[in-house]
Design a protein around this motif. Sequence first.
Motif, mmCIF file in Angstrom:
data_model
loop_
_atom_site.group_PDB
_atom_site.id
_atom_site.type_symbol
_atom_site.label_atom_id
_atom_site.label_comp_id
_atom_site.label_asym_id
_atom_site.label_seq_id
_atom_site.Cartn_x
_atom_site.Cartn_y
_atom_site.Cartn_z
ATOM 1 N N UNK A 41 47.927 -13.665 53.281
ATOM 2 C CA UNK A 41 49.323 -13.010 53.039
ATOM 3 C C UNK A 41 49.739 -13.246 51.671
ATOM 4 N N UNK A 42 49.867 -14.582 51.256
ATOM 5 C CA UNK A 42 50.233 -14.967 49.948
ATOM 6 C C UNK A 42 49.455 -14.136 48.791
ATOM 7 N N UNK A 46 52.489 -11.729 47.368
ATOM 8 C CA UNK A 46 53.386 -12.533 46.468
ATOM 9 C C UNK A 46 53.127 -11.546 45.073
ATOM 10 N N UNK A 47 54.290 -11.299 44.278
ATOM 11 C CA UNK A 47 54.467 -10.671 43.297
ATOM 12 C C UNK A 47 53.614 -10.891 42.160
ATOM 13 N N UNK A 48 53.476 -12.195 42.013
ATOM 14 C CA UNK A 48 52.623 -12.474 40.656
ATOM 15 C C UNK A 48 51.130 -12.001 40.827
ATOM 16 N N UNK A 49 50.883 -12.134 42.092
ATOM 17 C CA UNK A 49 49.317 -11.745 42.477
ATOM 18 C C UNK A 49 49.213 -10.242 41.934
ATOM 19 N N UNK A 51 50.836 -8.802 39.590
ATOM 20 C CA UNK A 51 50.892 -8.589 38.270
ATOM 21 C C UNK A 51 49.511 -8.918 37.713
ATOM 22 N N UNK A 52 48.667 -9.649 38.314
ATOM 23 C CA UNK A 52 47.364 -10.186 37.852
ATOM 24 C C UNK A 52 46.473 -8.842 38.068
ATOM 25 N N UNK A 53 46.729 -8.082 39.423
ATOM 26 C CA UNK A 53 45.633 -7.141 39.496
ATOM 27 C C UNK A 53 46.164 -6.107 38.714
ATOM 28 N N UNK A 54 47.518 -5.786 38.233
ATOM 29 C CA UNK A 54 47.784 -4.662 37.439
ATOM 30 C C UNK A 54 47.099 -4.953 35.944
ATOM 31 N N UNK A 55 46.920 -6.313 35.437
ATOM 32 C CA UNK A 55 46.439 -6.720 34.359
ATOM 33 C C UNK A 55 44.978 -6.323 34.166
ATOM 34 N N UNK A 133 44.649 -18.157 39.295
ATOM 35 C CA UNK A 133 46.250 -18.237 39.946
ATOM 36 C C UNK A 133 45.808 -18.134 41.535
ATOM 37 N N UNK A 134 44.636 -17.592 41.743
ATOM 38 C CA UNK A 134 44.575 -17.512 43.279
ATOM 39 C C UNK A 134 44.108 -18.820 43.509
#
Length: 226
Positions: A41-42, A46-49, A51-55, A133-134
């Motif tokens: 779920x995290x 989780x918003x920062x995850x 963010x990395x997908x967008x990058x 980050x994962x």
Amino acid sequence: MTARYKLLIAFSLVCIAFTAPAQQSMMASVDYNLLQRMIDTAKVRYPRMKKYEHKIREAKLGVTKAKWGWFDGLTFSYTYNASVSNAPVSQNQSLTGYSPGVFLNFGALLSRPATIKMAREEKKVAEEDKAEFTLNIEQTVKDRYFAYVEKLAILNLRSKSASDADISQTQIKYKYELGIETFDNYSKVLVLYSVSSQNKIEAEAAVLRAKASLEEILGAKLEEFN
């Protein structure tokens, strides 16, 4: 050692004797299937995850853009031929006076492979950042979940102690009112009851803080996992 401290130690030992069989370890409360669901779920919420997908998507677009950049070294244009336009009419029937041309920018063409390689490296960096980050988020969820289970176990112990203290103060109050117990002993048990109640409240607050911390990394309420 004063009588007060002897009574305190004796009462603590009694509480431990009553609570130990009920909750000897927090390990039995750890649900690894639930923990894995929380980790999954995290990773999604989780918003920062995100963010990395967008990058990563941005880096992929950068690679595509770099590949199409081969055409940046090519320039299409028309040149005006004054001699053709001033020629006799009979010779201008199939000519317009303009001729197309293609110009090559060798500097842009020679640098294009390096530009594409750089874009690909940026994509790899974005992917590795997400992978790192994962791993971090998995460990963070585990740490916060174990902390939450620990606080619950402590709360259970202190709740049982507070319950025992409540029973003890009720019994000694009854004896005191009957005149078969001294006021000194009665007041000491009341102090122990107050301390146990305070410890329970502190344990409840610790559980709430641990719950909020876990929910923050999950991006979801714990009630959703019931």
